[in-house]
Enzyme design. Structure first.
Site, PDB file in Angstrom:
ATOM      1  CB  CYS A   7     -14.887 -35.705  -0.110  1.00 59.21           C
ATOM      2  SG  CYS A   7     -16.261 -34.559  -0.238  1.00 59.21           S
TER       3      CYS A   7
HETATM    4  N1  LIG Z   1     -22.397 -29.675  -2.497  1.00 64.20           N
HETATM    5  C1  LIG Z   1     -21.749 -30.884  -2.536  1.00 64.20           C
HETATM    6  C2  LIG Z   1     -20.257 -30.660  -2.664  1.00 64.20           C
HETATM    7  C3  LIG Z   1     -19.532 -31.946  -2.885  1.00 64.20           C
HETATM    8  C4  LIG Z   1     -18.107 -31.693  -3.393  1.00 64.20           C
HETATM    9  O1  LIG Z   1     -17.731 -30.574  -3.767  1.00 64.20           O
HETATM   10  N2  LIG Z   1     -17.292 -32.760  -3.392  1.00 64.20           N
HETATM   11  C5  LIG Z   1     -15.935 -32.643  -3.897  1.00 64.20           C
HETATM   12  C6  LIG Z   1     -14.970 -33.467  -3.081  1.00 64.20           C
HETATM   13  S1  LIG Z   1     -14.634 -32.773  -1.504  1.00 64.20           S
HETATM   14  C7  LIG Z   1     -15.873 -33.221  -5.294  1.00 64.20           C
HETATM   15  O2  LIG Z   1     -16.400 -34.286  -5.544  1.00 64.20           O
HETATM   16  N3  LIG Z   1     -15.161 -32.532  -6.188  1.00 64.20           N
HETATM   17  C8  LIG Z   1     -14.906 -33.006  -7.505  1.00 64.20           C
HETATM   18  C9  LIG Z   1     -14.995 -31.922  -8.517  1.00 64.20           C
HETATM   19  O3  LIG Z   1     -15.455 -30.816  -8.172  1.00 64.20           O
HETATM   20  O4  LIG Z   1     -14.609 -32.179  -9.648  1.00 64.20           O
HETATM   21  C10 LIG Z   1     -22.106 -31.655  -1.290  1.00 64.20           C
HETATM   22  O5  LIG Z   1     -22.059 -31.102  -0.179  1.00 64.20           O
HETATM   23  O6  LIG Z   1     -22.451 -32.822  -1.423  1.00 64.20           O
END
Ligand SMILES: N[C@@H](CCC(=O)N[C@@H](CS)C(=O)NCC(=O)O)C(=O)O
Length: 332
Positions: free
Chosen positions: A52
């Site tokens: 990520c």
């Molecule tokens: N706004 C968050 C976004 C984090 C994010 O979207 N992480 C993704 C991985 S790249 C995630 O965990 N996705 C899992 C999901 O949406 O179920 C940040 O910048 O910390």
């Protein structure tokens, strides 16, 4: 299970556009000992996976700041499972959570908030003392890491003593904020809006602005005062936030997310030079290679293939061989 799986892997809205949701936990670790979450050694744990890019920001700043012995790191698998991120023992992941023996990230979200209804995202900063999530927004976590643990660090690693005033120096804040804004929408999140688009219209609406923004970064680097780093002689937050997208670009976004109008290495000489300089730097400036040590090209190919495959129902994961090498040498 099938219903849950489709929810976890559904990235685009009904109109084919991907829209990132706001993070739910927004508290702050503070250097003030009387704060709700005071900065203390061995109290906080950073949960993330290496795929990520948002999590990568926090891992990178933890390394750049020398916080490895102060904030514990626990790594999850880079593949999004049917119930979200999980522990596996592969790709550098822990076999299970060392604190509670949990097997998946969602268990922390429910421990912190039993009626939690949002997504279970990384990065996630956990407080061992209060047994809750402090914050799951990378842009806020990195700002805490710049300053709030400084009293626990040697003098030279403290923000005020870094050359140029640190990663987010007062005299550059408005310029860094302004750049972050368009880099976030058009580039950091632009690759996701392009890659997760499920209609031609949504793809077209995002792929061109992405490359216009990359062209704008190339022009920015050509201006006086914007070399070797985005704001001059010192690495700032703007470099950190752009880097985690650029290191995934040629190896994953270009092919897998169809961001293929241009490649960084072939079409953006200044941006590529900036990128190679950060990655290959193993001096004290990067605390012996923080960029290189937190970059995992093989994982990027795997995790984005998996992410797109799950959405389209494909189980195929033939990992593309190129580009070769993953990144060009410093003097290309
Ligand atoms: N706004 C968050 C976004 C984090 C994010 O979207 N992480 C993704 C991985 S790249 C995630 O965990 N996705 C899992 C999901 O949406 O179920 C940040 O910048 O910390």
């Amino acid at each position: 299970m099938a219903e849950q799986e489709s929810q976890v892997h559904r990235h685009a809205d009904a109109d084919g556009h991907f829209r990132r949701k706001d993070s739910a936990f927004r508290s702050t670790v503070s250097s003030n000992p009387d704060a709700e979450f005071p900065a203390e050694r061995d109290r906080y744990v950073l949960y993330l996976n290496y795929g990520c890019p948002w999590a990568h920001r926090t891992n990178l700043v933890r390394s750049l700041k020398g916080l490895e012995n102060i904030i514990q790191l626990v790594v999850l698998d880079p593949e999004l499972g049917p119930e979200g991120w999980f522990f596996s023992g592969r790709w550098g992941s822990a076999e299970k959570d060392p604190l509670y023996g949990f097997t998946k990230l969602s268990q922390f979200y429910f421990k912190a908030q039993p009626d939690y209804q949002g997504r279970y995202t990384v990065p996630m900063l956990w407080d061992k003392r209060k047994e809750t999530i402090v914050n799951n927004e990378s842009g806020e976590i990195i700002r805490m890491l710049y300053t709030e643990f400084d009293h626990l660090l040697p003098e030279e690693l403290r923000e005020a003593n870094r050359p140029g005033g640190g990663f987010y120096p007062a005299h550059l804040r408005s310029e860094i904020d302004a750049m972050n804004e368009w880099v976030y929408h058009k580039i950091n999140n632009g690759v996701y809006k392009t890659g997760f688009a499920t209609t031609q219209e949504a793809y077209d609406a995002n792929v061109y602005p992405l490359f216009e923004a990359l062209d704008r970064v190339e022009q920015h680097l050509a201006q006086p005062g914007h070399q070797p780093y985005l704001f001059g002689e010192n690495i700032t937050e703007a470099d950190i936030r752009l880097y985690t997208t650029i290191c995934r670009f040629d190896v994953a976004y270009y092919l897998i997310f169809r961001c293929n109008l241009k490649m960084i290495r072939h079409d953006y000489p200044l941006l590529d030079r900036w990128y190679r300089r950060l990655y290959h730097d193993e001096t004290q400036r990067t605390r012996g290679g923080a960029f290189k040590k937190t970059t995992f090209f093989g994982i990027y190919k795997f995790n984005y293939l998996k992410a797109l495959g799950k959405r389209s129902g494909s189980t195929q994961t033939i990992i593309p061989a190129g580009p070769f090498p993953d990144i060009l040498p410093l003097e290309a």
